[in-house]
Write an enzyme that holds these catalytic residues in place. Sequence first.
Site, short mmCIF file in Angstrom:
data_model
loop_
_atom_site.label_atom_id
_atom_site.label_comp_id
_atom_site.label_asym_id
_atom_site.label_seq_id
_atom_site.Cartn_x
_atom_site.Cartn_y
_atom_site.Cartn_z
CB VAL A 170 -1.17 -0.05 1.02
CG1 VAL A 170 -1.45 1.67 1.26
CG2 VAL A 170 -2.09 -1.31 1.27
CD GLU A 171 2.86 3.43 4.02
OE1 GLU A 171 2.95 4.04 3.33
OE2 GLU A 171 1.81 3.93 5.00
#
Length: 384
Positions: A170-171
């Site tokens: 996600v990051e």
Amino acid sequence: MFICRRILQLGTLCALLAGCTTTAPTATAPASPSAAASSSPAPIRIGPSAPTPGSGLADDGPAALGANGALRPEVRSFVESLAAERQLPLAPMVAALEGSRYNATVARLIAPSPPGKKIWRSWLTYRSRFVEPKRIGWGVDFYNENRDLLNQAAQRFGVPAPIIASIIGVETLYGRNMGNFRVLDALTTLAFDYPDPAKPERATMFRGQLADFLTLAMQDKLDLETRGSYAGAIGMPQFMPTSVMHYAVDGDDNGHIDLSNNTRDAIMSVGSFLSQHGWQRGLPVFAPVILPVDPAPLVDGGLEPKQSWNSLTAAGARLRPGASADGWTSQPLGVVDLVEEARGTAQYRVGTPNFFALTKYNRSYFYATSVADLADEIEARVGR
């Protein structure tokens, strides 16, 4: 990685803006800039508390110098206080700040949206940008390539391997998009010329991050040329400097922490962060609960679980058929709303302490739920 931000619904910035808000975000607020650094163990008192924006700054011009070519007074005060409080060498930090450059792109990206521009919060739109085929597929690849490391981190910190992989996915798309802004420039720009003078507390927060970045650089733990996000977040897990200082792990015991190029350090550091922010080994992220017809009154919008299983059952909740009640029923719980603001609707789930540990990475229900859902998709494809 707090981040609230312009691309809030598009992704996770890696900043810590949510960490400076004076009131707890509501459950329906858009995601704050991310994380990984959303928590600082203690406030940093360095330099004046209010920003003193420079005038006429040009992109790529000096960020910290005044018209006379010397450090601006507030910058000089900041660095002298930092050197004295932390017993750091003054001259190299002065030289670093003298060489920092103002970045207009950083200021533009962090600036608030124009007044009157409504951003409708949409859980389904947000989720579709993170729990989607490419990120799932790359997550499976990342998991398989690093299975042993992920399992070692899971054993050490109690955080499941798919959750750790999911956060990195996600990051930064598993390290594919870590940002290419010089962190020193981004933090100096935001510390001394934050684009919203009405929010001096955010400039103060970035001064704290700059203080920790310079401290790490003086200790040879970070390079002054380190690149990261436009908010100053670093590496695969997008840790702000304060989180690097307090939660990052030297995963291979080589005396150096490298979150950008060393996958072991990155994986172990995510596990460390969540473990130190309340993750409990063996608990699910969401409790297997069927809520009453109208769960909205059970939502308090906070980032700490305040309900109990007894209070939820009294309100009409019940265990999902075939589900286990082991472990989580004795824990504090919280009802999570995932809103479709334009439609006036919401999905509801019941978060355990592990859900709320994820919100310490990024102060958003949307973010934490996307991490959990992506982890489920990865786990379903890799097996255990």
